[in-house]
Design an enzyme around this catalytic site. Structure first.
Site, PDB file in Angstrom:
ATOM      1  N   GLY A 201       8.809 -35.084  -3.207  1.00  0.00           N
ATOM      2  CA  GLY A 201       8.381 -34.970  -2.019  1.00  0.00           C
ATOM      3  C   GLY A 201       7.116 -36.268  -1.708  1.00  0.00           C
ATOM      4  O   GLY A 201       7.288 -36.930  -2.370  1.00  0.00           O
TER       5      GLY A 201
ATOM      6  N   TYR B 112       0.459 -20.573   6.186  1.00  0.00           N
ATOM      7  CA  TYR B 112       0.460 -21.919   6.166  1.00  0.00           C
ATOM      8  C   TYR B 112      -0.670 -22.597   6.908  1.00  0.00           C
ATOM      9  O   TYR B 112      -1.479 -23.282   6.463  1.00  0.00           O
ATOM     10  CB  TYR B 112       1.901 -22.350   6.397  1.00  0.00           C
TER      11      TYR B 112
ATOM     12  N   ASN C 162      -2.410 -32.577  -3.410  1.00  0.00           N
ATOM     13  CA  ASN C 162      -1.269 -32.460  -2.896  1.00  0.00           C
ATOM     14  C   ASN C 162      -0.316 -31.193  -2.900  1.00  0.00           C
ATOM     15  O   ASN C 162       0.343 -30.657  -1.916  1.00  0.00           O
ATOM     16  CB  ASN C 162      -0.226 -33.578  -2.972  1.00  0.00           C
TER      17      ASN C 162
HETATM   18  N1  NAD Z   1       6.920 -32.019   4.184  1.00  0.00           N
HETATM   19  C1  NAD Z   1       6.092 -32.019   5.406  1.00  0.00           C
HETATM   20  O1  NAD Z   1       6.528 -32.104   6.658  1.00  0.00           O
HETATM   21  C2  NAD Z   1       4.629 -31.738   5.161  1.00  0.00           C
HETATM   22  C3  NAD Z   1       3.775 -32.066   6.418  1.00  0.00           C
HETATM   23  C4  NAD Z   1       2.481 -31.654   6.508  1.00  0.00           C
HETATM   24  C5  NAD Z   1       1.972 -31.232   4.972  1.00  0.00           C
HETATM   25  N2  NAD Z   1       2.498 -31.468   3.911  1.00  0.00           N
HETATM   26  C6  NAD Z   1       2.108 -30.927   2.775  1.00  0.00           C
HETATM   27  O2  NAD Z   1       2.191 -32.082   2.092  1.00  0.00           O
HETATM   28  C7  NAD Z   1       2.232 -31.483   0.783  1.00  0.00           C
HETATM   29  C8  NAD Z   1       3.522 -31.830  -0.016  1.00  0.00           C
HETATM   30  O3  NAD Z   1       4.550 -31.170   0.586  1.00  0.00           O
HETATM   31  P1  NAD Z   1       6.187 -31.665   0.147  1.00  0.00           P
HETATM   32  O4  NAD Z   1       6.774 -31.539   1.415  1.00  0.00           O
HETATM   33  O5  NAD Z   1       6.368 -32.822  -0.473  1.00  0.00           O
HETATM   34  O6  NAD Z   1       6.428 -30.369  -0.546  1.00  0.00           O
HETATM   35  P2  NAD Z   1       7.715 -29.957  -1.437  1.00  0.00           P
HETATM   36  O7  NAD Z   1       7.854 -28.629  -1.616  1.00  0.00           O
HETATM   37  O8  NAD Z   1       8.674 -30.879  -1.517  1.00  0.00           O
HETATM   38  O9  NAD Z   1       6.818 -30.471  -3.119  1.00  0.00           O
HETATM   39  C9  NAD Z   1       5.696 -29.796  -3.697  1.00  0.00           C
HETATM   40  C10 NAD Z   1       5.454 -29.879  -5.105  1.00  0.00           C
HETATM   41  O10 NAD Z   1       4.415 -28.950  -5.247  1.00  0.00           O
HETATM   42  C11 NAD Z   1       4.935 -28.375  -6.704  1.00  0.00           C
HETATM   43  N3  NAD Z   1       4.094 -26.830  -6.612  1.00  0.00           N
HETATM   44  C12 NAD Z   1       4.329 -25.694  -6.054  1.00  0.00           C
HETATM   45  N4  NAD Z   1       3.382 -24.784  -6.315  1.00  0.00           N
HETATM   46  C13 NAD Z   1       2.478 -25.582  -7.221  1.00  0.00           C
HETATM   47  C14 NAD Z   1       1.469 -25.027  -7.886  1.00  0.00           C
HETATM   48  N5  NAD Z   1       0.989 -23.790  -8.071  1.00  0.00           N
HETATM   49  N6  NAD Z   1       0.778 -25.990  -8.800  1.00  0.00           N
HETATM   50  C15 NAD Z   1       1.295 -26.980  -8.720  1.00  0.00           C
HETATM   51  N7  NAD Z   1       2.443 -27.642  -8.259  1.00  0.00           N
HETATM   52  C16 NAD Z   1       3.019 -26.970  -7.399  1.00  0.00           C
HETATM   53  C17 NAD Z   1       6.513 -27.928  -6.323  1.00  0.00           C
HETATM   54  O11 NAD Z   1       7.110 -27.862  -7.678  1.00  0.00           O
HETATM   55  C18 NAD Z   1       6.655 -29.420  -5.625  1.00  0.00           C
HETATM   56  O12 NAD Z   1       6.904 -30.477  -6.783  1.00  0.00           O
HETATM   57  C19 NAD Z   1       1.891 -29.974   0.837  1.00  0.00           C
HETATM   58  O13 NAD Z   1       0.510 -29.512   0.521  1.00  0.00           O
HETATM   59  C20 NAD Z   1       2.289 -29.687   2.190  1.00  0.00           C
HETATM   60  O14 NAD Z   1       1.859 -28.679   2.768  1.00  0.00           O
HETATM   61  C21 NAD Z   1       3.866 -31.550   4.027  1.00  0.00           C
END
Ligand code: NAD
Length: 276
Positions: free
Chosen positions: A29, A166, A102
């Site tokens: 991601g 969240y 992240n």
């Molecule tokens: N995807 C979106 O639309 C979006 C929008 C706004 C913000 N975000 C933020 O961006 C960040 C990444 O989101 P994403 O969509 O890539 O998420 P994702 O779920 O695709 O990837 C998240 C990663 O974090 C890892 N992870 C989970 N718990 C963990 C822990 N306790 N310690 C270490 N690693 C851990 C997971 O294994 C995964 O590889 C997050 O903080 C999310 O809230 C995402």
């Protein structure tokens, strides 16, 4: 006082050359998009994730052209895990210059359905994890300084139904960022701290929760509500993170960088008002 950033004329340096950067939750991601963008710009990147196997696969795919990308197991909600990771980064790569907090989880549940344990599970990773990252970065970067980048969300700026845990965590991240920026300044430490606020990005997180790619048409519903007409990508966030990690953003501190295709600017179309 902070140094001004004065790029040398005629010398082409990659934008993160010589910097050591740690990206949490980077196995997939947005984290993976940021890690790739950092590596392209010459940073020595450490990708950490609770899923070490997936982080190692990503690191191996990035280990080209003499890059040495390190993958480490890391649970951001765990104090001891942070200690081990920071020590390993220092030993294997040298002092930390950039930390991207992240790692995050999304739980979509109504207030009625959500238990206190569910609420705390989200807070443990998103809020506690970011707090621990900031705390460790402060002691690791110290007087050398550095850049801390926290992944908030547009959900840290506005509310949403079924996302109480969240959005609370993302709002906390937004303000922890500003507290850290001010506290570093008060201590005379040249550590900058900024937040990134993505909109709806195409990642495994949103694929799981909104059904993108499952052939049920949710992408087109979202695309219609986004001024840019498309979902965001991890690369879109990667570009923003490179700017905040680099010395180009030397005067940017405590700020919120929205990367959402225009969603927070207002509604896509004006309502059609009938002529009087
Ligand atoms: N995807 C979106 O639309 C979006 C929008 C706004 C913000 N975000 C933020 O961006 C960040 C990444 O989101 P994403 O969509 O890539 O998420 P994702 O779920 O695709 O990837 C998240 C990663 O974090 C890892 N992870 C989970 N718990 C963990 C822990 N306790 N310690 C270490 N690693 C851990 C997971 O294994 C995964 O590889 C997050 O903080 C999310 O809230 C995402």
């Amino acid at each position: 006082m902070w140094a001004t950033h004065a790029p040398e004329q005629g010398v082409h340096m990659k934008r993160l050359e010589g910097k050591v950067a740690l990206v949490t939750g980077a196995a997939r991601g947005i984290g993976a998009g940021i890690a790739r963008a950092f590596a392209r710009e010459g940073a020595r990147v450490v990708v950490t994730d609770i899923d070490l196997e997936a982080a190692a696969v990503l690191a191996a795919s990035m280990n080209v052209d003499g890059m040495n990308i390190v993958a480490l197991r890391h649970d951001v909600s765990d104090v001891a895990s942070w200690k081990t990771v920071i020590e390993q980064v220092d030993r294997q790569c040298g002092p930390l210059d950039v930390l991207v907090n992240n790692a995050g989880i999304l739980v979509v549940q109504s207030i009625a359905e959500m238990s206190l344990d569910d609420f705390r599970r989200v807070s443990a990773v998103n809020t506690d994890g970011t707090f621990l990252g900031i705390k460790n970065a402060f002691s690791s970067m110290g007087v050398r300084g550095g850049s801390i980048i926290n992944l908030s969300s547009i959900g840290g700026q506005i509310g949403a139904a079924n996302q109480i845990a969240y959005n609370a965590s993302k709002g906390a991240i937004r303000l922890m960022t500003k507290c850290a920026a001010l506290e570093a300044a008060a201590l005379g430490l040249p550590i900058r701290c900024n937040s990134i606020h993505p909109g709806v990005m195409l990642t495994p997180m949103t694929q799981a929760h909104y059904g993108f790619g499952a052939g049920i048409g949710t992408e087109s519903l979202f695309n219609a509500a986004i001024p840019a007409g498309r979902l965001g990508t991890p690369e879109d966030v990667g570009h923003a993170a490179v700017y905040l990690a680099s010395d180009e953003s030397a005067y940017v501190n405590g700020s919120e960088l929205v990367v959402d295709g225009g969603v927070m600017a207002g509604p896509v179309r004006k309502p059609q008002l009938s002529q009087e």
